[in-house]
Motif scaffolding. Structure first.
Motif, PDB file in Angstrom:
ATOM      1  N   ASP A  84      38.736  33.173  39.649  1.00  0.00           N
ATOM      2  CA  ASP A  84      39.024  34.184  39.396  1.00  0.00           C
ATOM      3  C   ASP A  84      39.804  34.437  37.842  1.00  0.00           C
ATOM      4  N   CYS A  85      40.309  34.972  37.353  1.00  0.00           N
ATOM      5  CA  CYS A  85      41.353  34.608  36.447  1.00  0.00           C
ATOM      6  C   CYS A  85      42.324  34.377  36.669  1.00  0.00           C
ATOM      7  N   ALA A  86      43.028  33.441  36.122  1.00  0.00           N
ATOM      8  CA  ALA A  86      44.432  32.618  36.032  1.00  0.00           C
ATOM      9  C   ALA A  86      45.064  33.822  35.832  1.00  0.00           C
ATOM     10  N   GLY A  87      46.352  33.956  36.665  1.00  0.00           N
ATOM     11  CA  GLY A  87      47.752  34.863  36.795  1.00  0.00           C
ATOM     12  C   GLY A  87      47.863  35.844  37.299  1.00  0.00           C
ATOM     13  N   GLY A  88      45.568  36.652  37.501  1.00  0.00           N
ATOM     14  CA  GLY A  88      45.464  37.422  38.572  1.00  0.00           C
ATOM     15  C   GLY A  88      45.759  38.204  40.229  1.00  0.00           C
ATOM     16  N   SER A  89      44.810  38.709  40.621  1.00  0.00           N
ATOM     17  CA  SER A  89      45.522  39.033  41.937  1.00  0.00           C
ATOM     18  C   SER A  89      44.041  38.074  42.852  1.00  0.00           C
ATOM     19  N   GLY A  90      42.999  37.180  42.544  1.00  0.00           N
ATOM     20  CA  GLY A  90      41.942  36.668  42.308  1.00  0.00           C
ATOM     21  C   GLY A  90      43.316  36.131  43.623  1.00  0.00           C
ATOM     22  N   ASN A  91      41.754  35.685  44.508  1.00  0.00           N
ATOM     23  CA  ASN A  91      42.219  34.425  45.195  1.00  0.00           C
ATOM     24  C   ASN A  91      41.083  32.745  45.308  1.00  0.00           C
ATOM     25  N   GLY A  92      40.452  32.850  44.135  1.00  0.00           N
ATOM     26  CA  GLY A  92      40.604  31.389  43.881  1.00  0.00           C
ATOM     27  C   GLY A  92      38.703  31.100  44.505  1.00  0.00           C
ATOM     28  N   PRO A  93      38.294  30.103  45.249  1.00  0.00           N
ATOM     29  CA  PRO A  93      38.973  29.185  44.652  1.00  0.00           C
ATOM     30  C   PRO A  93      39.527  28.516  43.069  1.00  0.00           C
ATOM     31  N   ALA A  94      38.912  28.798  42.418  1.00  0.00           N
ATOM     32  CA  ALA A  94      38.718  27.990  41.339  1.00  0.00           C
ATOM     33  C   ALA A  94      39.550  29.722  40.527  1.00  0.00           C
ATOM     34  N   TYR A  95      39.728  28.819  39.596  1.00  0.00           N
ATOM     35  CA  TYR A  95      40.346  29.838  38.207  1.00  0.00           C
ATOM     36  C   TYR A  95      40.228  28.878  37.073  1.00  0.00           C
ATOM     37  N   VAL A  96      40.219  30.123  35.595  1.00  0.00           N
ATOM     38  CA  VAL A  96      40.091  30.298  34.479  1.00  0.00           C
ATOM     39  C   VAL A  96      40.973  31.015  33.407  1.00  0.00           C
ATOM     40  N   GLN A  97      41.528  30.198  32.384  1.00  0.00           N
ATOM     41  CA  GLN A  97      42.210  30.448  31.808  1.00  0.00           C
ATOM     42  C   GLN A  97      42.091  31.609  30.809  1.00  0.00           C
ATOM     43  N   GLY A  98      42.120  32.772  30.625  1.00  0.00           N
ATOM     44  CA  GLY A  98      41.192  33.273  29.213  1.00  0.00           C
ATOM     45  C   GLY A  98      42.197  33.661  28.452  1.00  0.00           C
ATOM     46  N   PRO A  99      41.158  34.433  27.364  1.00  0.00           N
ATOM     47  CA  PRO A  99      40.102  35.032  27.130  1.00  0.00           C
ATOM     48  C   PRO A  99      38.946  34.710  27.293  1.00  0.00           C
ATOM     49  N   VAL A 100      37.999  34.867  27.985  1.00  0.00           N
ATOM     50  CA  VAL A 100      36.597  33.970  27.958  1.00  0.00           C
ATOM     51  C   VAL A 100      34.936  35.153  27.162  1.00  0.00           C
ATOM     52  N   THR A 101      34.361  35.203  26.548  1.00  0.00           N
ATOM     53  CA  THR A 101      33.347  35.835  26.617  1.00  0.00           C
ATOM     54  C   THR A 101      32.263  35.575  27.501  1.00  0.00           C
ATOM     55  N   ILE A 102      31.638  36.743  27.351  1.00  0.00           N
ATOM     56  CA  ILE A 102      29.993  36.849  28.434  1.00  0.00           C
ATOM     57  C   ILE A 102      28.924  36.313  27.576  1.00  0.00           C
TER      58      ILE A 102
ATOM     59  N   ALA B  41      36.778  38.683  29.509  1.00  0.00           N
ATOM     60  CA  ALA B  41      37.687  38.221  29.839  1.00  0.00           C
ATOM     61  C   ALA B  41      38.461  37.953  29.968  1.00  0.00           C
ATOM     62  N   CYS B  42      39.065  38.011  31.450  1.00  0.00           N
ATOM     63  CA  CYS B  42      40.281  37.652  31.367  1.00  0.00           C
ATOM     64  C   CYS B  42      40.967  37.767  29.797  1.00  0.00           C
ATOM     65  N   ASP B  43      40.839  39.289  29.906  1.00  0.00           N
ATOM     66  CA  ASP B  43      41.939  39.227  28.828  1.00  0.00           C
ATOM     67  C   ASP B  43      43.296  39.786  28.563  1.00  0.00           C
TER      68      ASP B  43
END
Length: 205
Positions: free
Chosen positions: A168-186, A202-204
């Motif tokens: 999930d995007c870091a700082g979002g409402s997702g519950n992981g278990p892993a996170y990424v700090q965006g922005p991320v290009t698909i 993503a995660c922008d």
């Protein structure tokens, strides 16, 4: 002597009879002429009658209100917020109405003419608008097998998206278990559904 007197009397009677006959004939002739003259003259009673004049028509004028429909028209507009092929009616058209006031002429109770003397729009028609999608829809690239390049998923670039059961995007409402700090290009397939708005990044936010 007596014979002479009788002859003289007879002659007088004869001349008298002739004179009477002539008088009767003349009187009859004059009477016939008078009757003929009277018969050829127009009767006194009919001479005073004149032809009757034509009746004067009865003309009346009335006012009459008639309601008419004002049909709506339709237009199309380009809508960049809709994908191509996703057309929709954005404003529904509605008919309007107007009232026409006529001055109607009647002759002997039968309509003989009419003319419009007033026009009033009761409700204006509403134009129908159809939105035509012009946005090119996003087409996700064919999924590729995820590979761990330094522990990062190769479907993403710009930031390291870890290979995990869910990211999930870091700082979002997702519950992981892993996170990424965006922005991320698909760059491949968005296997973790990080690009929620479908713009390829993503995660922008």
């Amino acid at each position: 002597m007596n014979e002479e007197r009788r002859s003289t009397a007879t002659a007088k009677l004869t001349r008298g009879a002739v004179a009477i006959s002539v008088s009767v004939v003349l009187a009859f002739s004059l009477s016939a002429c008078g009757a003929s003259s009277e018969n050829t003259a127009a009767p006194a009673g009919l001479a005073a009658i004149e032809p009757s004049a034509a009746p004067t028509p009865v003309i009346s004028i009335k006012r009459e209100d008639v309601t008419e429909v004002l049909p709506f028209d339709a237009v199309t507009v380009d809508d960049p917020t809709r994908d191509i092929g996703q057309d929709a009616i954005s404003v529904t058209g509605q008919d309007g109405s107007k009232v026409l006031t006529y001055e109607v002429t009647y002759t002997d109770g039968v309509e003989s003419g009419r003319v419009v003397v007033a026009e009033n729009v009761v409700a204006a028609p509403v134009q129908q608008v159809t939105s035509i999608g012009t946005r090119q829809p996003y087409v996700a690239p064919a999924p590729v097998a995820a590979s761990a390049v330094g522990g990062c998923d190769s479907n993403y670039a710009g930031a390291c998206v870890p290979v995990a059961s869910d990211v999930d995007c870091a700082g979002g409402s997702g519950n992981g278990p892993a996170y990424v700090q965006g922005p991320v290009t698909i760059v491949g397939s968005d296997v973790y559904d990080l690009d929620r708005d479908g713009d390829g990044v993503a995660c922008d936010r």
